[in-house]
Design an enzyme around this catalytic site. Structure first.
Site, PDB file in Angstrom:
ATOM      1  N   CYS A  60       0.832  -1.212   0.000  1.00 15.00           N
ATOM      2  CA  CYS A  60       0.000   0.000   0.000  1.00 15.00           C
ATOM      3  C   CYS A  60       0.865   1.259   0.000  1.00 15.00           C
ATOM      4  CB  CYS A  60      -0.936   0.016   1.207  1.00 15.00           C
ATOM      5  SG  CYS A  60      -2.095  -1.355   1.176  1.00 15.00           S
ATOM      6  N   HIS A  90      -8.609   2.355  -6.134  1.00 19.63           N
ATOM      7  CA  HIS A  90      -9.751   1.524  -5.780  1.00 19.63           C
ATOM      8  C   HIS A  90     -11.034   2.059  -6.411  1.00 19.63           C
ATOM      9  CE1 HIS A  90      -7.440  -0.703  -2.827  1.00 19.63           C
ATOM     10  NE2 HIS A  90      -6.990   0.415  -2.321  1.00 19.63           N
ATOM     11  N   ASP A 123     -13.701  11.817  -6.992  1.00 24.50           N
ATOM     12  CA  ASP A 123     -13.805  10.860  -8.091  1.00 24.50           C
ATOM     13  C   ASP A 123     -12.747  11.118  -9.169  1.00 24.50           C
ATOM     14  OD1 ASP A 123     -14.825   8.744  -9.571  1.00 24.50           O
ATOM     15  OD2 ASP A 123     -16.144  10.060 -10.714  1.00 24.50           O
ATOM     16  N   HIS A 124     -12.043  10.046  -9.543  1.00 23.64           N
ATOM     17  CA  HIS A 124     -10.959  10.118 -10.532  1.00 23.64           C
ATOM     18  C   HIS A 124      -9.832  11.044 -10.065  1.00 23.64           C
ATOM     19  CE1 HIS A 124     -13.664   7.860 -13.064  1.00 23.64           C
ATOM     20  NE2 HIS A 124     -12.697   7.677 -13.935  1.00 23.64           N
TER      21      HIS A 124
END
Lengths: 146, 146, 146, 146, 146, 146
Positions: free
Chosen positions: F33, F41, F79-80
């Site tokens: 990680c 993810h 997001d993104h």
């Protein structure tokens, strides 16, 4: 050509073991799938019929009737049973997912085609042993480009 | 308080049977879950730890370490095994999901809390026998308003 | 002909960018998939082998061995990695799902067929970028009726 | 040949009823799917395009653009609507899943191929009426071995 | 205290409409959920009982018996029905998920507790209207720390 | 008290790294990680509001409005994006799931309670980093029996 699929579930015990081979070969070949006291799965079966919808009903096959055929031909003999010991039509085969889908296809072919629209065929039977391990038998796809 | 959950899978055989009762009582009480030659499931276990994240790592528990504890304490003894015959810590109990979650909680409590952040507790253990049949043990919720 | 599928997961970062085109073209063409600081996915890969079960084992392929090949050839180089920067066999390609399934197929073909039953082929590789966005490469299906 | 799939959802009411047949025939043929006051489903539609990735973008089709076409051609007319009463392109057909996938394929074919890479085809449309009842229309697979 | 959950499915039509308000208020408040010709869902219901396992059976509740109670009290009146028009115990309520879980809880409380182990309670009823929209009624959790 | 949940998705890149610690500590503590070029993810977020349904609408909260608040407060900034570099309200925290759910809860509390029925509270925020790794923040549950 329309493809119609019905999904069903059953829970069963099994063990991978070739009775014609020595125990040592079985343990080495099948690993934990060969443990003597059985293990089991929540199997998911998907049955697919291919055909033309009947013009009066719009059905290739009535999925309620297909559900009953799957229950009668596969779930009743297999659910909560031991696939090595209890199921007459699985006698003499090693219950891998590969062998199970072929056996289930033979069990289902005639009664499924009898309830489907004219010219329909039992296209495939797919089995999920786990979410990650899946087998399918489909006699209609060909591997032509090899 | 943050709740952290890790999910794992195992496949096992079992049979519901109270050995202190006559066969007829068992067949009537447990139905097809009592069939003599076993059946089995793809069990899903969810283990939840409650605590405060460690300020240096941001972790209540390292989920990779939690995964290893679940493997060692539950999956290794149970996966591809017979829950009635093969698992030392399940001897003498009927392997219903209710009894399994309680036994798994006892198996996991000390080692899980030992790898979690200061003050954390093993909050609950949940078990999916099938997608539709689920049991959970959680000693921290109370039913107060009855 | 039996089709056997094994599913696996990996998590990776990527970004859609054609380095031979100006930034403005990339931003317009790929939208938020072109954001400069990367984004990522929980990829699910499904690998399907087609063949006849070996009569001694009942396996087209041992799914435990197939799992290891997928881990070695795809998961080890890609899991928790950046698909644009870190993966030798993806150098020089834009990591769309379309290009990834083709590259994964090439990575897997020889080692998968080497562990499968005689005459088996790597039938297809399918990739879920999200639950809703899916790509598949299968050299054996043909589009004949056009 | 790469196959790219986009999944979408809509919720609709329907009822199975052949208006050219007497009520008694409809009740007997369609059972509870014929109840007069409608019922409904969370439909899932999967749209698959087959083609070669465009070398500049690596896309067979931009899935964001495909999403918009599915919304415009299927979801906007069908979502939260009554499939028997409200949808112009479904007039005169019995809304079985079989008939729906064929109608959705016709709705989608031209606009989907117009946004896809050169030579691509709309390969199939699949519809999940429930998790267990599925239909697919694909004009490119043939049933040759019968 | 062990929590046991059984999941079930039904398909129904509905429409959100407060009959005491003008049409314009309903259209503005409920949007597409107010469309006049109904829409519908594949509802998933989860029923959870909390209690101690019976020492003779290891069951908090026999999930086969619980399944039958859910079928009798919820699925039979609601499946393939119109929730606004057809269900006696939903008369006079707006069929939002919030109101449905409360009504289902009342329907289930007595018969579920009658089949459960001594001292058990119907802990909660949860309803998935879609995969993304969920409601739950649980009279035993309290919001104390506000 | 009714609990209403809305689920949403976003895709993001991240890396676990405590900037106040040496690289060697980070590599040992966070393993893969911590890889330098990021990974990512498909996050699933579940937002739960607890309250009484408004008598005029039957809603604890309009899920369409809740969807918009989640989009505005969480999805638009994340997001993104890269959770370490791009998101103002995540600056200075290690983006473990534990820290993310706490930060998302703070982002959502006021705007969610402002759109919910009188007396409602933001009950919890749950985050699936993968299908198997889950974190939840809920300030209303207490661990009393320790």
């Amino acid at each position: 050509m329309i493809y119609v699929t019905r999904k069903a579930h059953f829970n069963a015990a099994h063990r991978l073991q070739n009775p014609e081979k020595p125990d040592e070969w079985n343990a080495r070949t099948f690993g934990k799938c060969n443990y003597p006291n059985w293990h089991g799965h929540n199997y998911i079966i998907e049955v697919t019929v291919a055909g033309e919808p009947d013009p009066e009903t719009g059905y290739v096959v009535d999925l309620g009737t297909l559900k009953k055929v799957i229950e009668e031909r596969v779930l009743e003999p297999c659910d909560h049973r031991n696939l090595n010991l209890d199921v007459p039509f699985l006698q003499g085969i090693i219950p891998t997912s590969e062998n199970l889908v072929y056996a289930f296809y033979q069990q289902l072919k005639s009664p499924v085609e009898a309830i489907s629209s004219k010219g329909s065929v039992l296209y495939s039977v797919k089995l999920f042993e786990t979410e990650r391990n899946i087998a399918e038998y489909c006699p209609f796809r060909t591997i032509e480009n090899i």
